[in-house]
Design an enzyme around this catalytic site. Sequence first.
Site, PDB file in Angstrom:
ATOM      1  N   CYS A 112       0.862  -1.187   0.000  1.00 13.54           N
ATOM      2  CA  CYS A 112       0.000   0.000   0.000  1.00 13.54           C
ATOM      3  C   CYS A 112       0.897   1.236   0.000  1.00 13.54           C
ATOM      4  CB  CYS A 112      -0.882   0.006   1.250  1.00 13.54           C
ATOM      5  SG  CYS A 112      -1.988   1.437   1.325  1.00 13.54           S
ATOM      6  N   CYS A 116       0.212   4.892   6.347  1.00 12.86           N
ATOM      7  CA  CYS A 116      -0.313   5.081   7.716  1.00 12.86           C
ATOM      8  C   CYS A 116       0.698   4.512   8.713  1.00 12.86           C
ATOM      9  CB  CYS A 116      -1.665   4.391   7.871  1.00 12.86           C
ATOM     10  SG  CYS A 116      -2.877   4.955   6.669  1.00 12.86           S
ATOM     11  N   CYS A 119       0.389   1.002  10.583  1.00  8.78           N
ATOM     12  CA  CYS A 119       0.051  -0.159   9.752  1.00  8.78           C
ATOM     13  C   CYS A 119       1.304  -0.831   9.191  1.00  8.78           C
ATOM     14  CB  CYS A 119      -0.848   0.326   8.617  1.00  8.78           C
ATOM     15  SG  CYS A 119      -1.144  -0.897   7.360  1.00  8.78           S
TER      16      CYS A 119
HETATM   17  S1  SF4 Z   1      -4.033   1.353   7.006  1.00  8.93           S
HETATM   18 FE1  SF4 Z   1      -2.354   0.382   5.887  1.00  8.93          FE
HETATM   19  S2  SF4 Z   1      -3.333  -0.674   4.185  1.00  8.93           S
HETATM   20 FE2  SF4 Z   1      -4.832   0.814   4.997  1.00  8.93          FE
HETATM   21  S3  SF4 Z   1      -4.499   2.673   3.779  1.00  8.93           S
HETATM   22 FE3  SF4 Z   1      -3.215   2.899   5.593  1.00  8.93          FE
HETATM   23  S4  SF4 Z   1      -1.214   2.075   4.928  1.00  8.93           S
HETATM   24 FE4  SF4 Z   1      -2.732   1.366   3.455  1.00  8.93          FE
END
Ligand code: SF4
Length: 357
Positions: A112, A116, A119
């Site tokens: 991704c 974030c 995560c």
């Molecule tokens: S929580 Fe993780 S998987 Fe979801 S958008 Fe944020 S970085 Fe991407």
Amino acid sequence: MQKTSIWSLLPSELEEALIELGEKRFRAKQLLNWIFQQNIIDFTQMSNISKSSIQTLNMHFTTELPLVDKISQSDDGTSKYLLKLKDDNYIEMVLIPADEKLTLCISSQVGCMRGCRFCSTSKLGLLRNLTVDEITGQVYLARQLTGSFRITNIVFMGMGEPLDNLENVIKAIRIIQSDKCFAFSPRRITVSTCGIIPGIKQLSETGLKVKLAVSLNSAIDEKRSEIMPINVKYPLSVLKPALQKFTKTSPFRITFEYVLIPGFNMDIKDQKALRKFTGDISSKINLIPWNPIPGLEWKKSSEKEVNNFMKMMYKLSAVPITLRNSRGQDINAACGMLAGKKQKSPPLPPIDGADYL
Ligand code: SF4
């Protein structure tokens, strides 16, 4: 010759493709019945299909699914599956049993790009989007692993930001909802986003009925931007009207996911801001105690801290609040902990203002 994956086609597309190959119109119905009602995906075992038609099917179509590379089983019943894709990249899929429910958490991307901080997946960067068949294939595979009709809910909360792969996610959901395929009710499918505004708008415009969850984690801009780079591009003042607009055409409330991080987003200012942000959106709040991941200094919230936060929010909040006890922590399958390993592809460069950490 490149074969078409059966998992990538809507029933109408399958019918069209078969007619083009000289097959009768009813062949698609037969095929879908074998696959989704009888759970047979080997064309040669479909006894009411002639040998020449089976040959045609084998020549032009495939029912290949992602391969299960590793299964991790949590003490609480959660199972995490490391899946190998055709190009040797890996994704993760999680099955979470709870009371009468069996929730399937699926991935929409390899990695991704949204960065974030809480995560694990974000550490990979974005390697690529999943194709439609890789998304629906996870659902069929999970059906095979659990017995055909046991899965009650599907959540797009695995690896990836679903709205960054919107076209494929939308088509996959249409296939998952189709009566002739997986026949999942819209109320049992949730798409989770970090707050991609154009994607929310586009999802709404398609008319597709699906539940939307928004990973919020702070209703104070400076704090949200600190842990979710998307907030710099689409701050709360932009997110809120977009969500209010979304709820006008959706039969479902929005779920706000709020990861409880002690010392960061759990004091009274945070609670008041949360109340203010959510109060006039048709929504509910899902509180999730933080799951520590390596490399981050935050501690797990104690039971007392969580209870105090809940109590105060019950008093303040205008919308329903639930506490989601994270499942599968011992196997790194809980919220924010998914990060398929051994990836083949290198990360793609960031787009759309996304920042890697
Ligand atoms: S929580 Fe993780 S998987 Fe979801 S958008 Fe944020 S970085 Fe991407």
